[in-house]
Write an enzyme that holds these catalytic residues in place. Structure first.
Site, short mmCIF file in Angstrom:
data_model
loop_
_atom_site.label_atom_id
_atom_site.label_comp_id
_atom_site.label_asym_id
_atom_site.label_seq_id
_atom_site.Cartn_x
_atom_site.Cartn_y
_atom_site.Cartn_z
N ARG A 62 0.85 -1.19 0.00
CA ARG A 62 0.00 0.00 0.00
C ARG A 62 0.89 1.25 0.00
O ARG A 62 1.36 1.67 1.06
CB ARG A 62 -0.90 -0.03 1.23
CG ARG A 62 -2.15 0.84 1.14
CD ARG A 62 -2.86 0.93 2.48
NE ARG A 62 -2.13 1.81 3.38
CZ ARG A 62 -2.17 1.74 4.71
NH1 ARG A 62 -2.90 0.83 5.30
NH2 ARG A 62 -1.47 2.58 5.45
N HIS B 78 -4.03 4.52 4.41
CA HIS B 78 -5.19 3.61 4.39
C HIS B 78 -6.34 4.27 3.63
O HIS B 78 -6.91 3.70 2.70
CB HIS B 78 -5.60 3.26 5.81
CG HIS B 78 -6.97 2.64 5.92
ND1 HIS B 78 -7.27 1.41 5.38
CD2 HIS B 78 -8.13 3.10 6.46
CE1 HIS B 78 -8.54 1.14 5.61
NE2 HIS B 78 -9.08 2.15 6.25
N TYR C 60 2.96 5.38 11.61
CA TYR C 60 3.27 3.98 11.96
C TYR C 60 4.20 3.27 10.98
O TYR C 60 4.53 2.12 11.18
CB TYR C 60 1.96 3.18 12.12
CG TYR C 60 0.98 3.31 10.96
CD1 TYR C 60 1.16 2.58 9.79
CD2 TYR C 60 -0.12 4.16 11.05
CE1 TYR C 60 0.27 2.69 8.74
CE2 TYR C 60 -1.02 4.29 9.99
CZ TYR C 60 -0.82 3.56 8.84
OH TYR C 60 -1.70 3.68 7.79
#
Lengths: 358, 326
Positions: free
Chosen positions: A256, A260, A269
């Protein structure tokens, strides 16, 4: 000790990250039309993503889920499906949906907070985007049963993410798909992250594909950033299912490259180093280089493609922006086939309130 | 025409519709060879084969999700959950998908499914086999919740539920599965949904109930008749959406209302009816609305369930108090 069972999981790739072929290529690698279709879908999807994010940043749609870096999965799946097949998507399959009959204006309506985005009658039996994780997987089994029951030569393709494989729904669905030998292909977009939770914390299972083996069905891994591998292996699984050969689980390994969703900040993160390392695996330049090396793609074709995609997207965006707002009472009008007597009063009270606000 | 029990009426309706609707399938745990743990599906496998009578793996969420997928494809699945105590994994599918499919596709897709489950206490069953949590489903927009209370209504309402173009949760009061027999004609005639049934006309007080509790409610009405109190008894039948018109009309005549349910009290169907009466029928009330309900406790295991269940005496008591008020 007697060994009762052993298993292994195959991993498939045709194109290396630099676009160089690896091993024997499938026939589709020589088919310029297919390669162009895959490439166009990936480029279109990426440009659509960019535009959608810009629309979100300027308050013209709501939260949006990009598929940056994972376009090969959508393209490969979308191209491998026949029109009469049924897609049961989660929410990150932009390219696959665009390969079906979803239009940019439909998707923008949906992310713009409007139910009409999933209403286009041309979508046929394709399912709407599924936001809850993996709850659509058991539905896919039900749809596949209906196809089998009616002896139709159709196949269901259900897409989910790596996080989705941790849910009971997924295990229940693959278990039933195996037990009933359903015409159903699950494609997992293993993009390594479920919001902030990395694949390493999802499961101790060495591969996600091997979860299929417990359900008695084949599970394979492919390089999800290799559009030729995705197209080839998904098509193979689909045609096997169409011929009565039963379900398959395909773990497409990708990454990815985006947050998100637009509501997420992945810098909280994950490291820049990790992100940069994965940029080198990007599927779009990979296919481009492969085509260029075979004289199947030119700079001129590239600029024409980008120009055409942008023009089409702008037209669709304008269509979305020009769409009339939904009628407030529409929240009642599709709740049941016929509105129960009990709800007429509530609907009426909404209409009265709306007209007094005018 | 023979006299049959409620569970036999369920079976008869399933049999009838399977025969007349090739798109109908039934699925669930132990519903095939075993005919269902309560025998509601007995004989279906023999008659319609294992392509339409589907013993599923043991996973309630999957049973509901699979039924959703079948229904969206235009089949008419009737899924059985073995006991209501095990229905909760299936709620996700009902809330997040079955109830919303028509709305979120603006009618492009829909979900004509039935989720059947036996519910309620009073049969000395193990833990988790006796709850009455119909209100959880009644809270979901976009579905119907239907509860029969007799063999005739089980037959007619189940046919209506299967033929309904939207999802229906059909809850069967297992305490009265075999309590009474009625002559049920297998004529394929459905009863209307979204409609109460007046079981006993009366002029002094309106008693509203559904499912198994109608048995005690009707007993109470008989007993009260002996005391000169003429109670009207209404079977709610469809608990979502509620036919308030019939209830308001009745309370408009009687001026008094007692609602009887087996379920826990707070945020229950009786609470909704009481609120609606307060909103729309206050001026016709002579006395406060009373509710006879289960307690807001965990449904006790069976040594105490008799203390939990609202029996005839508690209903009679509540009616007397209401009559004494005014």
């Amino acid at each position: 000790m007697n060994q009762t069972t052993t298993f292994s999981v195959e991993y498939h790739r045709f194109l290396r990250p630099d676009g160089e072929p690896e091993g024997d290529l499938p026939p589709l690698a020589d088919d310029a039309e297919t390669l162009h279709a895959l490439y166009k879908n990936m480029v279109f999807t990426r440009l659509y993503d960019e535009r959608a994010i810009a629309l979100q940043r300027t308050g013209q749609i709501g939260t949006f889920a990009s598929s940056l870096g994972q376009e090969a999965i959508g393209a490969g799946v979308g191209h491998a499906m026949q029109p009469e097949d049924i897609i049961i998507p989660s929410f990150r399959e932009n390219g696959a949906l665009l390969f079906r009959r979803f239009r940019v204006r439909d998707l923008l309506l949906y992310w713009g907070g409007d139910e009409r985005g999933m209403a286009n009658p041309d979508l046929g039996d394709d399912f709407p985007i599924c936001v809850p994780i993996s709850t659509h997987t058991t539905q896919a089994a039900g749809v596949a049963f209906a196809i089998k029951y009616r002896q139709q030569p159709r196949v269901v393709v259900c897409l989910l993410g790596d996080g989705g494989t941790s849910k009971g729904d997924f295990y229940e669905a693959i278990n039933l798909a195996g037990a009933w030998n359903l015409p159903l292909v699950f494609v997992i977009n293993n993009n390594q992250w479920a919001i902030s939770v990395p694949r390493s914390l999802q499961t101790k299972s060495e591969t996600l594909a091997q979860k299929a083996i417990a359900a008695g069905i084949p599970g394979i891994q492919i390089d999800g950033n290799d559009p030729i591998a995705v197209r080839h292996h998904v098509a193979e699984a689909i045609e096997k299912a169409r011929g009565g050969g039963g379900p398959t689980v395909i773990e497409a390994i990708s990454y990815r490259l985006c947050h998100h969703t637009t509501a997420d900040d992945a810098t909280r993160y994950r490291s820049d180093e990790e992100l940069e390392a994965h940029r080198k695996l990007d599927p779009v330049p990979r296919l481009k280089r492969f085509m260029e090396a075979r004289q199947l793609w030119s700079d001129e074709q590239e600029s024409v493609l980008i120009r055409d995609c942008k023009a089409e997207i702008e037209q669709e965006v304008q269509h979305y922006l020009d769409s009339a707002p939904p009628k407030p009472e529409s929240m009642f009008d599709w709740l049941y086939a016929e509105l129960p007597q009990e709800l007429h009063q509530q609907r009426q009270s909404l209409l009265v309130r709306e007209s007094s606000n005018d | 025409m023979t006299d049959i029990t409620l569970v036999e009426a369920v079976n008869l309706a399933l049999m009838h519709e399977m025969e007349h609707d090739p798109e109908m399938v039934v699925l669930g745990q132990d519903i095939g060879v075993n005919g269902g743990v309560f025998r509601a599906t007995v004989g279906l496998l023999e008659k319609f084969g294992n392509e339409r009578v589907l013993d599923t793996p043991l996973a309630e969420n999957m049973i509901a999700g699979t039924a959703v997928g079948m229904a969206v494809q235009g089949l008419h699945p009737v899924a059985e959950i073995q006991f209501m105590g095990f229905i909760y994994p299936a709620i996700d599918q009902m809330v997040s998908h079955a109830s919303r499919m028509r709305n979120r596709t603006r009618g492009r897709l829909s979900c004509p499914m039935v989720l059947r489950a036996p519910y309620g206490g009073g049969i000395h069953a193990p833990e988790h086999h006796s709850e009455s949590t119909e209100a959880m489903f009644a809270h979901i927009p976009g579905i119907r919740v239907v509860i029969p209370s007799s063999p005739t209504r089980a037959y007619g309402l189940l046919l209506a539920a299967i033929r309904d173009p939207d999802p229906v949760v059909f809850l069967e009061p297992k305490r009265v599965y075999r309590l009474m027999k009625q002559a049920v004609e297998d004529n394929g005639e459905a009863l209307p949904l979204d409609t109460c049934f007046v079981l006993r006309p009366g002029s002094d007080i309106t008693l509203v109930s559904w499912g198994a509790m109608l048995h005690e409610t009707q007993q109470a009405a008989e007993q009260l008749a002996g005391e000169g109190i003429d109670a009207e008894v209404i079977d709610l039948a469809t608990i979502k959406p509620i036919d308030m018109q019939t209830i308001l009309e009745s309370v408009g005549r009687t001026g008094r209302c007692v609602i009887v349910q087996e379920a826990a009290r707070t945020c229950s169907v009786s609470a909704e009816i009481a609120a609606r009466l307060a909103e729309e029928g206050l001026m016709s009330l002579f006395a406060p609305i009373r509710r006879v309900t289960g307690f807001d406790t965990v449904m006790p295991m069976f040594r105490l369930e008799g203390h939990y269940m609202p029996g005839t005496e508690r209903i009679v008591q509540a009616v007397r108090q209401t009559m004494e008020f005014a």
